[in-house]
Motif scaffolding. Structure first.
Motif, PDB file in Angstrom:
ATOM      1  N   UNK A 191       0.832  -1.197   0.000  1.00 50.73           N
ATOM      2  CA  UNK A 191       0.000   0.000   0.000  1.00 50.73           C
ATOM      3  C   UNK A 191       0.873   1.256   0.000  1.00 50.73           C
ATOM      4  N   UNK A 192       1.957   1.202   0.735  1.00 49.15           N
ATOM      5  CA  UNK A 192       2.881   2.337   0.749  1.00 49.15           C
ATOM      6  C   UNK A 192       3.435   2.598  -0.653  1.00 49.15           C
ATOM      7  N   UNK A 193       3.832   1.528  -1.330  1.00 48.37           N
ATOM      8  CA  UNK A 193       4.340   1.680  -2.700  1.00 48.37           C
ATOM      9  C   UNK A 193       3.271   2.262  -3.616  1.00 48.37           C
ATOM     10  N   UNK A 194       2.031   1.805  -3.449  1.00 46.34           N
ATOM     11  CA  UNK A 194       0.968   2.292  -4.338  1.00 46.34           C
ATOM     12  C   UNK A 194       0.714   3.781  -4.134  1.00 46.34           C
ATOM     13  N   UNK A 228       2.019   9.510   3.697  1.00 52.81           N
ATOM     14  CA  UNK A 228       2.070   8.422   4.668  1.00 52.81           C
ATOM     15  C   UNK A 228       1.416   8.833   5.987  1.00 52.81           C
ATOM     16  N   UNK A 229       1.696  10.065   6.430  1.00 52.65           N
ATOM     17  CA  UNK A 229       1.128  10.551   7.688  1.00 52.65           C
ATOM     18  C   UNK A 229      -0.396  10.630   7.587  1.00 52.65           C
ATOM     19  N   UNK A 230      -0.883  11.150   6.457  1.00 51.48           N
ATOM     20  CA  UNK A 230      -2.334  11.275   6.288  1.00 51.48           C
ATOM     21  C   UNK A 230      -3.018   9.913   6.283  1.00 51.48           C
ATOM     22  N   UNK A 231      -2.328   8.893   5.782  1.00 52.22           N
ATOM     23  CA  UNK A 231      -2.924   7.558   5.712  1.00 52.22           C
ATOM     24  C   UNK A 231      -3.039   6.914   7.089  1.00 52.22           C
ATOM     25  N   UNK A 232      -2.065   7.159   7.956  1.00 47.12           N
ATOM     26  CA  UNK A 232      -2.030   6.486   9.250  1.00 47.12           C
ATOM     27  C   UNK A 232      -2.411   7.385  10.430  1.00 47.12           C
ATOM     28  N   UNK A 233      -2.363   8.706  10.223  1.00 48.38           N
ATOM     29  CA  UNK A 233      -2.699   9.628  11.315  1.00 48.38           C
ATOM     30  C   UNK A 233      -3.613  10.735  10.811  1.00 48.38           C
ATOM     31  N   UNK A 234      -4.754  10.408  10.263  1.00 43.87           N
ATOM     32  CA  UNK A 234      -5.642  11.455   9.740  1.00 43.87           C
ATOM     33  C   UNK A 234      -6.047  12.437  10.833  1.00 43.87           C
ATOM     34  N   UNK A 235      -5.912  13.712  10.530  1.00 41.52           N
ATOM     35  CA  UNK A 235      -6.268  14.746  11.488  1.00 41.52           C
ATOM     36  C   UNK A 235      -5.180  15.083  12.482  1.00 41.52           C
ATOM     37  N   UNK A 236      -4.070  14.334  12.436  1.00 40.98           N
ATOM     38  CA  UNK A 236      -2.981  14.602  13.382  1.00 40.98           C
ATOM     39  C   UNK A 236      -1.651  14.796  12.647  1.00 40.98           C
ATOM     40  N   UNK A 237      -1.747  15.366  11.436  1.00 42.49           N
ATOM     41  CA  UNK A 237      -0.543  15.553  10.636  1.00 42.49           C
ATOM     42  C   UNK A 237       0.455  16.502  11.295  1.00 42.49           C
ATOM     43  N   UNK A 238      -0.029  17.367  12.202  1.00 40.75           N
ATOM     44  CA  UNK A 238       0.873  18.330  12.854  1.00 40.75           C
ATOM     45  C   UNK A 238       1.840  17.650  13.828  1.00 40.75           C
ATOM     46  N   UNK A 239       1.646  16.357  14.100  1.00 41.45           N
ATOM     47  CA  UNK A 239       2.554  15.656  14.998  1.00 41.45           C
ATOM     48  C   UNK A 239       3.854  15.265  14.316  1.00 41.45           C
ATOM     49  N   UNK A 259       7.776   2.547   7.009  1.00 35.79           N
ATOM     50  CA  UNK A 259       8.323   1.701   8.069  1.00 35.79           C
ATOM     51  C   UNK A 259       8.486   2.490   9.362  1.00 35.79           C
ATOM     52  N   UNK A 260       9.072   3.677   9.247  1.00 41.77           N
ATOM     53  CA  UNK A 260       9.328   4.484  10.438  1.00 41.77           C
ATOM     54  C   UNK A 260       8.034   4.922  11.111  1.00 41.77           C
ATOM     55  N   UNK A 261       7.060   5.305  10.301  1.00 40.09           N
ATOM     56  CA  UNK A 261       5.805   5.799  10.875  1.00 40.09           C
ATOM     57  C   UNK A 261       4.991   4.687  11.520  1.00 40.09           C
ATOM     58  N   UNK A 262       4.931   3.536  10.875  1.00 36.86           N
ATOM     59  CA  UNK A 262       4.192   2.414  11.445  1.00 36.86           C
ATOM     60  C   UNK A 262       4.810   1.991  12.772  1.00 36.86           C
ATOM     61  N   UNK A 263       6.148   1.940  12.815  1.00 43.68           N
ATOM     62  CA  UNK A 263       6.809   1.609  14.082  1.00 43.68           C
ATOM     63  C   UNK A 263       6.516   2.657  15.149  1.00 43.68           C
ATOM     64  N   UNK A 264       6.520   3.935  14.732  1.00 40.63           N
ATOM     65  CA  UNK A 264       6.272   5.012  15.693  1.00 40.63           C
ATOM     66  C   UNK A 264       4.866   4.936  16.266  1.00 40.63           C
TER      67      UNK A 264
END
Length: 335
Positions: A175-178, A201-212, A236-241
């Motif tokens: 999904x990340x590649x796509x 990537x941030x928008x996909x995993x942290x919607x509404x919290x992109x400022x983090x 990889x880094x974001x999912x781990x975080x």
């Protein structure tokens, strides 16, 4: 075959000759009419690369040269034998292309005439070459993408201990590649900007919290290959975080910086990820099983840097998680 599907009763068919000539010229088509001995009877226009001498009776060889005249003579012979239209294509220095269509028809019972229609196909051939180039490019990029997926699948299988974990990790990486592929495609295959890769990537995993996640530095436009792999590193880094980190609960920010550095003869792009952690961060603890502690490190430390001809450093301390990726700069622009 009917000469005209329909015409007004008061219009004589012979009076429509002017209309026919104008239509042919508008189509960039030339028409040559010859008798059974190939003597010229009429010419309606010629492409600008050929001309006729008004003081002499034209002939195939005087207009087109001996080589093309020979091709036309052979085509006319075949047309007389087969009774069907013969087509030949002529290339002039591989810059202009013309299609000659030869049709033999009979006037009365025994007298024949030859119609040769010349159509400029230069633009058609140019478009075909462009399309062939695009298809070759798509094939090349598809093979590259499949190679990336194969590499990811192999690395994922080496560091997962169950089918469910393997499927989940592989799905996330694909999904990340796509998502990165969408950015590259939308740019007309120029590539993608670093910040767009991160924001996506941030928008996909942290919607509404992109400022983090805070981006600083130069927003470099990367090549398609680098874009795909840097997007994967961010994934990889974001999912781990998100799964193991503490920045969400502590209110701190992840900081991502991108700079172009001059190092001798080679300019480099350096991307750094700094994630604040506490000593209780799962990846900091030393008593965790090896597969957990190695989560994503193969992708970050080997696959990504090798694919972009760069170097990577990945460190986990009681204070922060730091990832640095440096690779040769080939930016199209900076936004």
């Amino acid at each position: 075959m009917q000469r005209f599907l329909w015409r007004a009763d008061h219009v004589n068919a012979d009076s429509l000759s002017t209309f026919m000539v104008v239509a042919l010229l508008d189509m960039s088509a030339s028409l040559i009419l010859q008798d059974s001995d190939d003597a010229y009877l009429c010419i309606t226009g010629l492409p600008d690369c050929w001309s006729i001498d008004g003081s002499t009776v034209p002939a195939d060889n005087t207009i087109f040269g001996d080589a093309i005249a020979g091709m036309l003579a052979s085509a006319k012979c075949r047309a007389r034998q087969s009774g069907s239209t013969e087509t030949i294509e002529v290339s002039l220095d591989e810059r202009r292309y013309f299609e000659f269509r030869i049709l033999v028809f009979f006037v009365g019972e025994s007298r024949s005439q030859v119609i040769t229609t010349i159509v400029d196909r230069t633009e058609d051939r140019r478009r075909e070459k462009v399309l062939q180039g695009l298809l070759r490019d798509v094939s090349h990029r598809s093979k590259n993408l499949l190679a990336i997926i194969q590499s990811i699948a192999t690395q994922t299988s080496q560091h997962t201990d169950s089918i469910d974990a393997y499927v989940q990790k592989l799905r996330g990486r694909i999904y990340s590649l796509s998502r990165s592929q969408d950015l590259v495609t939308d740019s007309g295959w120029r590539g993608a900007f670093v910040r767009d890769l991160l924001d996506q990537q941030v928008a996909a995993y942290m919607p509404g919290r992109q400022n983090r996640v805070n981006f600083t530095g130069e927003n470099v436009l990367l090549s398609p290959n680098v874009s795909m792999h840097l997007g994967l590193a961010f994934h990889e880094l974001l999912v781990n975080a998100i799964n193991y980190g503490t920045f969400l609960s502590t209110g701190e920010q992840i900081k991502v910086d991108c700079r172009i550095k001059n190092g001798g003869d080679v300019r480099q792009v350096k991307v750094q990820w700094n994630e604040p952690v506490t000593p209780q961060h799962p990846l900091v603890l030393t008593d965790l099983p090896t597969p957990v502690r190695r989560l994503g490190t193969a992708i970050l430390e080997r696959v990504v840097p090798a694919s972009v001809n760069g170097q990577a450093r990945y460190s986990i301390t009681p204070k922060n998680i730091h990832y640095e990726l440096a690779f040769p700069a080939d930016p199209v622009s900076i936004n």
